[in-house]
Design a protein around this motif. Structure first.
Motif, PDB file in Angstrom:
ATOM      1  N   VAL A  76      34.167  39.706  42.734  1.00 13.11           N
ATOM      2  CA  VAL A  76      35.551  40.174  42.840  1.00 13.11           C
ATOM      3  C   VAL A  76      35.492  41.660  43.164  1.00 13.11           C
ATOM      4  N   TYR A  95      34.872  34.799  40.178  1.00 15.09           N
ATOM      5  CA  TYR A  95      36.066  34.032  39.835  1.00 15.09           C
ATOM      6  C   TYR A  95      35.636  32.613  39.514  1.00 15.09           C
ATOM      7  N   TYR A 126      36.039  38.263  46.579  1.00 11.63           N
ATOM      8  CA  TYR A 126      37.344  37.808  46.097  1.00 11.63           C
ATOM      9  C   TYR A 126      38.243  39.010  45.851  1.00 11.63           C
ATOM     10  N   VAL A 172      42.243  39.312  43.708  1.00 12.95           N
ATOM     11  CA  VAL A 172      43.298  38.578  43.011  1.00 12.95           C
ATOM     12  C   VAL A 172      44.650  39.193  43.377  1.00 12.95           C
ATOM     13  N   GLU A 219      40.010  32.202  36.601  1.00 14.77           N
ATOM     14  CA  GLU A 219      40.068  33.548  36.043  1.00 14.77           C
ATOM     15  C   GLU A 219      38.808  34.319  36.390  1.00 14.77           C
ATOM     16  N   LYS A 220      38.925  35.634  36.335  1.00 10.00           N
ATOM     17  CA  LYS A 220      37.770  36.484  36.574  1.00 10.00           C
ATOM     18  C   LYS A 220      36.798  36.385  35.397  1.00 10.00           C
ATOM     19  N   ALA A 267      43.678  33.817  43.798  1.00 11.09           N
ATOM     20  CA  ALA A 267      42.420  34.469  44.152  1.00 11.09           C
ATOM     21  C   ALA A 267      42.092  34.145  45.597  1.00 11.09           C
TER      22      ALA A 267
END
Length: 316
Positions: A81, A198, A157, A159, A192-193, A114
């Motif tokens: 991310v 992710y 990624y 978000v 979720e991270k 995401a």
């Protein structure tokens, strides 16, 4: 080339004729990112502008779901991310701004979606597959001499914020036979991270982002792209792009400096998705496996311990 398209062979001689010389790869990146990414800081004004733009423009653009296509042969799990996915890879800077909206519910922003992207480098090589032949004539990926991690470069990624917006800092992709220039994209929700990547949730959309032929061909006359020679596949001849414009992933591009393409581009697109749908990644299109060299088994899982640490390299 096939059909009525003229020969678009990209050669070193043509590169020199068009540009009056070559641009040093390292200098191109250093100078280009400063101007191309000057507006990447998220501010309240930026968020307000995004909300206004979403309300005024996406209602007429996103009511048709984005066309799902194949994820291609080069997908890897465990991308980080982060906003900047370049890892020092040389190329023309590209600021990518994507807005995720729910096309089944009045184009409302999909907060928390995401968005994952991955693409090849300037010579047509993907991280994780650096020995796969990109077609034509190109130096070996190892000759670029950068410090990029061979399993993680040009993958990442972001978000989506409350307006459904994500931003990436990357480079203009190169090309490989028999595909046109493109970026792969997936939209995930429900996860979720975790540990810098992710996890969980489901994939709502798998697609590809495309570039206008005239812009791509101009970029490919510049160094380091010009060192990859051969017949470039235009949009009309691509096995995946179906000619549907924005709904099929065609980016809106704006030059940072109109008279100097080496300064970079800003690309944008609204992704109209169905958050309740699930995409397998099979999609349509031929997949675009290059002539030879691609491993039969794709590496999976998070990057190994000798890769960049998520705690130091990942960013929101």
């Amino acid at each position: 080339m096939t059909g009525n398209h003229k020969d678009r062979t990209i050669s070193r001689r043509r590169a020199i004729a068009v540009t009056g010389g070559t641009v040093a790869a390292g200098g191109l990146v250093a100078a280009g990112f400063q101007s191309a990414f000057a507006d990447t800081a998220d501010t309240t004004a930026d968020a307000d502008a995004t909300a206004s733009a979403t309300a005024s423009s996406t209602s007429s653009e996103c009511m048709t779901l984005m066309t799902s296509v194949t994820e291609g042969p080069y997908y890897l799990d465990g991308a980080l991310v982060r906003k900047d996915i370049t890892e020092g890879k040389a190329g023309v800077p590209l600021t990518l701004r994507l807005t995720v909206v729910d096309a089944t519910d009045g184009c409302t922003p999909v907060k928390g979606a995401a968005v994952e992207i991955w693409h090849c480098d300037a010579w047509g090589y993907y991280s994780g597959y650096t020995t796969a032949n990109p077609g034509g004539s190109a130096p070996a990926e190892s000759e670029e001499g950068d410090s990029a991690n061979d399993l993680t470069y040009l993958r990442g990624y972001q978000v989506a914020n409350a307006n459904g917006v994500v931003k990436f800092e990357t480079i203009f992709p190169g090309w490989y036979t028999p595909r046109t220039c493109h970026i792969h994209v997936k939209v995930h929700t429900g996860g979720e991270k975790e540990d810098g990547t992710y996890e969980g949730g489901k994939v709502n959309y798998t697609g590809q982002l495309f570039f206008a032929d005239d812009i791509a061909e101009e970029i490919f006359t510049l160094d380091p792209y010009a060192r990859h020679t051969g017949s470039y596949t235009v949009l009309a001849d691509d096995m995946v792009y179906d000619g549907g414009g924005a709904a099929s992933g065609l980016l809106t591009l704006k030059a940072v400096h109109k008279k100097d393409p080496s300064k970079g581009y800003k690309g944008s697109l609204t992704l109209g998705v169905d958050p309740d749908a699930e995409s397998t990644g099979a999609g349509s299109g031929g997949g675009g496996t290059p002539p030879s060299g691609a491993p039969s088994d794709a590496p999976t899982g998070t990057p190994p311990s000798d890769s960049a640490s998520p705690s130091t390299s990942a960013s929101s």
